[in-house]
Scaffold this motif. Sequence first.
Motif, PDB file in Angstrom:
ATOM      1  N   GLY A  77     -40.022  80.230  15.987  1.00  0.00           N
ATOM      2  CA  GLY A  77     -40.239  81.255  14.968  1.00  0.00           C
ATOM      3  C   GLY A  77     -41.703  81.604  14.837  1.00  0.00           C
ATOM      4  O   GLY A  77     -42.068  82.768  14.633  1.00  0.00           O
ATOM      5  N   ALA A  78     -42.573  80.594  14.958  1.00  0.00           N
ATOM      6  CA  ALA A  78     -44.019  80.830  14.890  1.00  0.00           C
ATOM      7  C   ALA A  78     -44.470  81.737  16.030  1.00  0.00           C
ATOM      8  O   ALA A  78     -45.268  82.668  15.832  1.00  0.00           O
ATOM      9  CB  ALA A  78     -44.771  79.503  14.945  1.00  0.00           C
ATOM     10  N   GLY A  79     -43.953  81.469  17.227  1.00  0.00           N
ATOM     11  CA  GLY A  79     -44.283  82.320  18.369  1.00  0.00           C
ATOM     12  C   GLY A  79     -43.783  83.737  18.170  1.00  0.00           C
ATOM     13  O   GLY A  79     -44.485  84.716  18.463  1.00  0.00           O
ATOM     14  N   GLY A  80     -42.565  83.858  17.646  1.00  0.00           N
ATOM     15  CA  GLY A  80     -42.011  85.180  17.379  1.00  0.00           C
ATOM     16  C   GLY A  80     -42.817  85.936  16.330  1.00  0.00           C
ATOM     17  O   GLY A  80     -43.035  87.142  16.451  1.00  0.00           O
ATOM     18  N   ALA A  81     -43.275  85.211  15.285  1.00  0.00           N
ATOM     19  CA  ALA A  81     -44.058  85.844  14.224  1.00  0.00           C
ATOM     20  C   ALA A  81     -45.408  86.327  14.750  1.00  0.00           C
ATOM     21  O   ALA A  81     -45.901  87.393  14.345  1.00  0.00           O
ATOM     22  CB  ALA A  81     -44.265  84.869  13.066  1.00  0.00           C
ATOM     23  N   PHE A  82     -46.009  85.550  15.639  1.00  0.00           N
ATOM     24  CA  PHE A  82     -47.292  85.958  16.227  1.00  0.00           C
ATOM     25  C   PHE A  82     -47.116  87.247  17.025  1.00  0.00           C
ATOM     26  O   PHE A  82     -47.904  88.185  16.894  1.00  0.00           O
ATOM     27  CB  PHE A  82     -47.838  84.846  17.122  1.00  0.00           C
ATOM     28  CG  PHE A  82     -49.174  85.162  17.733  1.00  0.00           C
ATOM     29  CD1 PHE A  82     -50.348  84.946  17.027  1.00  0.00           C
ATOM     30  CD2 PHE A  82     -49.264  85.688  19.015  1.00  0.00           C
ATOM     31  CE1 PHE A  82     -51.588  85.239  17.584  1.00  0.00           C
ATOM     32  CE2 PHE A  82     -50.491  85.985  19.584  1.00  0.00           C
ATOM     33  CZ  PHE A  82     -51.660  85.758  18.862  1.00  0.00           C
ATOM     34  N   ILE A  83     -46.075  87.289  17.840  1.00  0.00           N
ATOM     35  CA  ILE A  83     -45.794  88.500  18.622  1.00  0.00           C
ATOM     36  C   ILE A  83     -45.461  89.661  17.688  1.00  0.00           C
ATOM     37  O   ILE A  83     -45.892  90.797  17.891  1.00  0.00           O
ATOM     38  CB  ILE A  83     -44.628  88.248  19.595  1.00  0.00           C
ATOM     39  CG1 ILE A  83     -45.021  87.185  20.629  1.00  0.00           C
ATOM     40  CG2 ILE A  83     -44.220  89.551  20.297  1.00  0.00           C
ATOM     41  CD1 ILE A  83     -43.877  86.731  21.511  1.00  0.00           C
ATOM     42  N   GLY A  84     -44.689  89.353  16.622  1.00  0.00           N
ATOM     43  CA  GLY A  84     -44.314  90.387  15.666  1.00  0.00           C
ATOM     44  C   GLY A  84     -45.510  91.014  14.984  1.00  0.00           C
ATOM     45  O   GLY A  84     -45.528  92.220  14.712  1.00  0.00           O
ATOM     46  N   SER A  85     -46.537  90.204  14.702  1.00  0.00           N
ATOM     47  CA  SER A  85     -47.742  90.742  14.057  1.00  0.00           C
ATOM     48  C   SER A  85     -48.443  91.741  14.972  1.00  0.00           C
ATOM     49  O   SER A  85     -49.037  92.725  14.503  1.00  0.00           O
ATOM     50  CB  SER A  85     -48.698  89.597  13.691  1.00  0.00           C
ATOM     51  OG  SER A  85     -49.221  88.967  14.851  1.00  0.00           O
ATOM     52  N   LYS A  86     -48.378  91.506  16.270  1.00  0.00           N
ATOM     53  CA  LYS A  86     -48.966  92.437  17.229  1.00  0.00           C
ATOM     54  C   LYS A  86     -48.162  93.744  17.274  1.00  0.00           C
ATOM     55  O   LYS A  86     -48.729  94.837  17.428  1.00  0.00           O
ATOM     56  CB  LYS A  86     -48.996  91.806  18.628  1.00  0.00           C
ATOM     57  CG  LYS A  86     -49.758  90.489  18.703  1.00  0.00           C
ATOM     58  CD  LYS A  86     -51.219  90.674  18.371  1.00  0.00           C
ATOM     59  CE  LYS A  86     -51.997  89.373  18.502  1.00  0.00           C
ATOM     60  NZ  LYS A  86     -53.434  89.550  18.188  1.00  0.00           N
ATOM     61  N   ILE A  87     -46.844  93.613  17.146  1.00  0.00           N
ATOM     62  CA  ILE A  87     -45.988  94.796  17.099  1.00  0.00           C
ATOM     63  C   ILE A  87     -46.300  95.621  15.856  1.00  0.00           C
ATOM     64  O   ILE A  87     -46.415  96.848  15.903  1.00  0.00           O
ATOM     65  CB  ILE A  87     -44.501  94.392  17.112  1.00  0.00           C
ATOM     66  CG1 ILE A  87     -44.153  93.710  18.447  1.00  0.00           C
ATOM     67  CG2 ILE A  87     -43.608  95.608  16.875  1.00  0.00           C
ATOM     68  CD1 ILE A  87     -42.750  93.145  18.495  1.00  0.00           C
ATOM     69  N   ALA A  88     -46.447  94.922  14.701  1.00  0.00           N
ATOM     70  CA  ALA A  88     -46.735  95.611  13.442  1.00  0.00           C
ATOM     71  C   ALA A  88     -48.049  96.375  13.518  1.00  0.00           C
ATOM     72  O   ALA A  88     -48.170  97.476  12.976  1.00  0.00           O
ATOM     73  CB  ALA A  88     -46.786  94.601  12.296  1.00  0.00           C
ATOM     74  N   ALA A  89     -49.041  95.779  14.186  1.00  0.00           N
ATOM     75  CA  ALA A  89     -50.356  96.425  14.297  1.00  0.00           C
ATOM     76  C   ALA A  89     -50.269  97.746  15.057  1.00  0.00           C
ATOM     77  O   ALA A  89     -51.091  98.649  14.840  1.00  0.00           O
ATOM     78  CB  ALA A  89     -51.336  95.494  14.995  1.00  0.00           C
ATOM     79  N   ALA A  90     -49.261  97.866  15.920  1.00  0.00           N
ATOM     80  CA  ALA A  90     -49.116  99.085  16.721  1.00  0.00           C
ATOM     81  C   ALA A  90     -48.249 100.140  16.041  1.00  0.00           C
ATOM     82  O   ALA A  90     -48.150 101.265  16.526  1.00  0.00           O
ATOM     83  CB  ALA A  90     -48.513  98.732  18.083  1.00  0.00           C
ATOM     84  N   ILE A  91     -47.607  99.764  14.923  1.00  0.00           N
ATOM     85  CA  ILE A  91     -46.736 100.710  14.216  1.00  0.00           C
ATOM     86  C   ILE A  91     -47.561 101.534  13.226  1.00  0.00           C
ATOM     87  O   ILE A  91     -48.299 100.959  12.418  1.00  0.00           O
ATOM     88  CB  ILE A  91     -45.615  99.963  13.461  1.00  0.00           C
ATOM     89  CG1 ILE A  91     -44.753  99.166  14.437  1.00  0.00           C
ATOM     90  CG2 ILE A  91     -44.740 100.951  12.682  1.00  0.00           C
ATOM     91  CD1 ILE A  91     -43.688  98.327  13.766  1.00  0.00           C
ATOM     92  N   PRO A  92     -47.455 102.854  13.239  1.00  0.00           N
ATOM     93  CA  PRO A  92     -48.186 103.696  12.286  1.00  0.00           C
ATOM     94  C   PRO A  92     -47.839 103.335  10.847  1.00  0.00           C
ATOM     95  O   PRO A  92     -46.712 102.911  10.558  1.00  0.00           O
ATOM     96  CB  PRO A  92     -47.717 105.117  12.632  1.00  0.00           C
ATOM     97  CG  PRO A  92     -47.244 105.033  14.046  1.00  0.00           C
ATOM     98  CD  PRO A  92     -46.673 103.654  14.200  1.00  0.00           C
TER      99      PRO A  92
END
Length: 251
Positions: A77-92
């Motif tokens: 879950g920690a790995g997924g959350a880290f990747i998710g934060s990168k996805i969020a940064a790319a979302i307008p």
Amino acid sequence: MSIILTMFLLGSLLGFVGAGGAGFIIAVLILLFHVPIHTALGTSLAAMTFTTISGAVSHYREGNTDVKVGTIVGIFGAGGAFIGSKIAAAIPTDSLHWFTAVMLFLSAVLLVIRLFLVKNTKETDTKETELRSVPFLIKAVSAGTICGLLSGSFGIGSTPFIQIGLLMLLGLSLRKSIGTTMLVIIPIAVGGGIGYHSEGYLDYMLLVQILIGTMSGAYIGAKFTNFAPKLLLKFAMIATPALAAIIMFFV
């Protein structure tokens, strides 16, 4: 002081209903204090690292935690959350408002399922043979990664998603799923917090203000939980993410 006082009142409510409330905190920060949504997501998610520790320790002492399952799900879950934060940064910003609102609404729906439709199952402990089996590990890794991605991408605690996964995918009892969820959230919050920090969306001063308010408020609010009817508590738990979703739709 206005943020601390608001977070204290919000923490009292969350402590009363036993909810993590990351989504509600995000909505309040955006609506009342005009905090940019990416910063609100990252900071509220990081705050959960500290606010869930006491709950995780308490559930462990009560025997409500499957440590082995929680560790496996939490790590991925920690790995997924880290990747998710990168996805969020790319979302307008405008799109992220809508995505977060939808996820909060789904959280409310899942809470209805958990509280009213899922019956408590017989208490069981996960056996070593199950932990070592490939199918079980695949389920645990999948549950952790998916919940982490959701949490990191949209800044929500994803508590209902984790609990449903532990109940239906991994076969934990309702009591064990609740306690184990608290353990799972800690590494997810850490992973997401690190990811948002690396993107420059973690406000440490805001984080301190949130923690002072919510942790002190939650401590007091929890004192009144036993005096409330169960039906009221269930309604409040569902209404919390639902109201946050409504706020996000109109921010």
